[in-house]
Design an enzyme around this catalytic site. Structure first.
Site, PDB file in Angstrom:
ATOM      1  N   ASP A   8       0.935  -1.166   0.063  1.00 37.92           N
ATOM      2  CA  ASP A   8      -0.099  -0.135   0.028  1.00 37.92           C
ATOM      3  C   ASP A   8       0.908   1.230   0.036  1.00 37.92           C
ATOM      4  O   ASP A   8       2.132   1.104  -0.213  1.00 37.92           O
ATOM      5  CB  ASP A   8      -0.786  -0.023   1.253  1.00 37.92           C
ATOM      6  CG  ASP A   8      -0.285   0.291   2.597  1.00 37.92           C
ATOM      7  OD1 ASP A   8       0.756   0.435   2.390  1.00 37.92           O
ATOM      8  OD2 ASP A   8      -1.070   0.136   3.588  1.00 37.92           O
ATOM      9  N   HIS A   9       0.211   2.547   0.146  1.00 34.50           N
ATOM     10  CA  HIS A   9       1.060   3.852   0.330  1.00 34.50           C
ATOM     11  C   HIS A   9       2.313   3.633   1.297  1.00 34.50           C
ATOM     12  O   HIS A   9       3.211   4.303   1.267  1.00 34.50           O
ATOM     13  CB  HIS A   9       0.173   5.007   0.374  1.00 34.50           C
ATOM     14  CG  HIS A   9      -0.598   4.901   1.453  1.00 34.50           C
ATOM     15  ND1 HIS A   9      -1.637   3.777   1.598  1.00 34.50           N
ATOM     16  CD2 HIS A   9      -0.444   5.410   2.564  1.00 34.50           C
ATOM     17  CE1 HIS A   9      -2.120   4.037   2.863  1.00 34.50           C
ATOM     18  NE2 HIS A   9      -1.790   4.998   3.278  1.00 34.50           N
ATOM     19  N   CYS A  67       2.925  -3.115   3.997  1.00 34.19           N
ATOM     20  CA  CYS A  67       2.338  -2.050   4.399  1.00 34.19           C
ATOM     21  C   CYS A  67       2.891  -1.088   5.410  1.00 34.19           C
ATOM     22  O   CYS A  67       4.157  -1.137   5.383  1.00 34.19           O
ATOM     23  CB  CYS A  67       0.621  -2.252   4.786  1.00 34.19           C
ATOM     24  SG  CYS A  67       0.681  -3.450   6.371  1.00 34.19           S
ATOM     25  N   GLY A  68       2.261  -0.430   6.370  1.00 33.46           N
ATOM     26  CA  GLY A  68       3.127   0.615   6.983  1.00 33.46           C
ATOM     27  C   GLY A  68       3.715  -0.363   7.986  1.00 33.46           C
ATOM     28  O   GLY A  68       5.111   0.094   8.283  1.00 33.46           O
ATOM     29  N   THR A  69       3.092  -1.326   8.726  1.00 34.44           N
ATOM     30  CA  THR A  69       3.929  -2.109   9.632  1.00 34.44           C
ATOM     31  C   THR A  69       3.853  -3.672   9.432  1.00 34.44           C
ATOM     32  O   THR A  69       4.489  -4.412   9.993  1.00 34.44           O
ATOM     33  CB  THR A  69       2.779  -2.059  10.701  1.00 34.44           C
ATOM     34  OG1 THR A  69       1.477  -2.657  10.489  1.00 34.44           O
ATOM     35  CG2 THR A  69       2.538  -0.841  11.656  1.00 34.44           C
ATOM     36  N   HIS A 100      11.061 -23.149   9.442  1.00 29.69           N
ATOM     37  CA  HIS A 100       9.958 -23.712  10.363  1.00 29.69           C
ATOM     38  C   HIS A 100       8.439 -23.492   9.770  1.00 29.69           C
ATOM     39  O   HIS A 100       7.680 -24.520   9.846  1.00 29.69           O
ATOM     40  CB  HIS A 100       9.819 -23.321  11.795  1.00 29.69           C
ATOM     41  CG  HIS A 100      11.100 -23.592  12.288  1.00 29.69           C
ATOM     42  ND1 HIS A 100      11.192 -23.835  13.833  1.00 29.69           N
ATOM     43  CD2 HIS A 100      12.248 -24.530  12.083  1.00 29.69           C
ATOM     44  CE1 HIS A 100      12.472 -24.349  14.272  1.00 29.69           C
ATOM     45  NE2 HIS A 100      13.083 -24.830  13.119  1.00 29.69           N
ATOM     46  N   ARG A 134       8.827 -32.581  11.010  1.00 27.98           N
ATOM     47  CA  ARG A 134       7.914 -32.275  11.744  1.00 27.98           C
ATOM     48  C   ARG A 134       7.300 -31.098  11.621  1.00 27.98           C
ATOM     49  O   ARG A 134       5.826 -30.935  11.857  1.00 27.98           O
ATOM     50  CB  ARG A 134       8.310 -32.649  13.263  1.00 27.98           C
ATOM     51  CG  ARG A 134       9.447 -31.329  13.557  1.00 27.98           C
ATOM     52  CD  ARG A 134      10.002 -31.287  14.928  1.00 27.98           C
ATOM     53  NE  ARG A 134      10.631 -30.245  15.220  1.00 27.98           N
ATOM     54  CZ  ARG A 134      11.985 -29.828  15.117  1.00 27.98           C
ATOM     55  NH1 ARG A 134      12.557 -30.806  14.280  1.00 27.98           N
ATOM     56  NH2 ARG A 134      12.534 -28.887  15.376  1.00 27.98           N
ATOM     57  N   HIS A 135       7.723 -30.186  10.738  1.00 28.20           N
ATOM     58  CA  HIS A 135       7.155 -28.777  10.364  1.00 28.20           C
ATOM     59  C   HIS A 135       6.165 -28.928   9.450  1.00 28.20           C
ATOM     60  O   HIS A 135       5.389 -28.133   9.073  1.00 28.20           O
ATOM     61  CB  HIS A 135       8.474 -27.809  10.143  1.00 28.20           C
ATOM     62  CG  HIS A 135       9.439 -27.639  11.193  1.00 28.20           C
ATOM     63  ND1 HIS A 135       9.087 -27.255  12.488  1.00 28.20           N
ATOM     64  CD2 HIS A 135      10.673 -28.002  11.514  1.00 28.20           C
ATOM     65  CE1 HIS A 135      10.119 -27.080  13.218  1.00 28.20           C
ATOM     66  NE2 HIS A 135      11.124 -27.665  12.360  1.00 28.20           N
TER      67      HIS A 135
HETATM   68  C1  RB5 Z   1      -2.082   2.860   6.372  1.00 28.59           C
HETATM   69  O1  RB5 Z   1      -1.964   3.982   6.782  1.00 28.59           O
HETATM   70  C2  RB5 Z   1      -1.672   1.894   7.291  1.00 28.59           C
HETATM   71  O2  RB5 Z   1      -2.572   1.764   8.210  1.00 28.59           O
HETATM   72  C3  RB5 Z   1      -1.132   0.738   6.750  1.00 28.59           C
HETATM   73  O3  RB5 Z   1      -0.255   0.712   5.935  1.00 28.59           O
HETATM   74  C4  RB5 Z   1      -0.862  -0.650   7.658  1.00 28.59           C
HETATM   75  O4  RB5 Z   1       0.061  -0.148   8.624  1.00 28.59           O
HETATM   76  C5  RB5 Z   1      -2.029  -1.361   8.218  1.00 28.59           C
HETATM   77  O5  RB5 Z   1      -1.658  -2.619   8.796  1.00 28.59           O
END
Ligand code: RB5
Length: 145
Positions: A8-9, A67-69, A100, A134-135
């Site tokens: 995403d952005h 994505c952001g996280t 694993h 096992r995995h």
């Molecule tokens: C977008 O602002 C943000 O929420 C997205 O990139 C992501 O981190 C969501 O999990």
């Protein structure tokens, strides 16, 4: 190997960086970029779905989603049977995600993953072999109804 890559952005800058890294270091990999390619706001579930579809249709062997996280895009990707998306934060989790869990999608965070570390995480995940044994029986249980 065919690798689908999407974000995403919040992950677009890191996606470009990883694409550049792979183009420079892994000519054997065919990259399939499913966007987004600008910083205009988009919804991460849409790009997770797009990336997953490419794998489930047999057009890519694995993927990288950002994505952001790494959290939201991995949550969406993991809703699909056969997908094992792993958010990794260090070399150990990158290694274990393959050894694993046989993760077929690597997830990173454009706002959380150190850009210098990202290429090491990608390389580790790509080069680590699944240990099987096992995995295998454990990951089989992930797809049980
Ligand atoms: C977008 O602002 C943000 O929420 C997205 O990139 C992501 O981190 C969501 O999990």
């Amino acid at each position: 190997m065919r690798l689908v890559i999407g974000s995403d952005h919040g992950g677009v800058a890191l996606k470009s960086r990883i694409m550049h890294f792979l183009e420079q270091t892994r000519p054997d990999i065919t990259l399939i970029n499913i966007g987004t390619d600008t910083d205009a706001s988009v919804d991460y579930p849409d790009f997770a779905r797009k990336g997953v579809s490419v794998i489930l249709e047999g057009k890519a062997d694995a993927g990288i989603l950002i994505c952001g996280t790494g959290l939201g895009i991995s949550m969406m990707a993991n809703r699909f049977k056969g997908i094992r998306a792993a958010v990794v934060h260090d070399v150990f989790t990158a290694e274990m995600s393959k050894a694993h869990n046989n993760a077929n999608i690597l997830c990173l965070g454009g706002r959380t993953t150190d850009p210098e570390l990202a290429s090491t995480l990608v390389r580790t995940w790509l080069e680590t072999k699944f240990e099987g044994g096992r995995h295998q029986s454990r990951i089989d249980k992930l797809d049980q109804d």
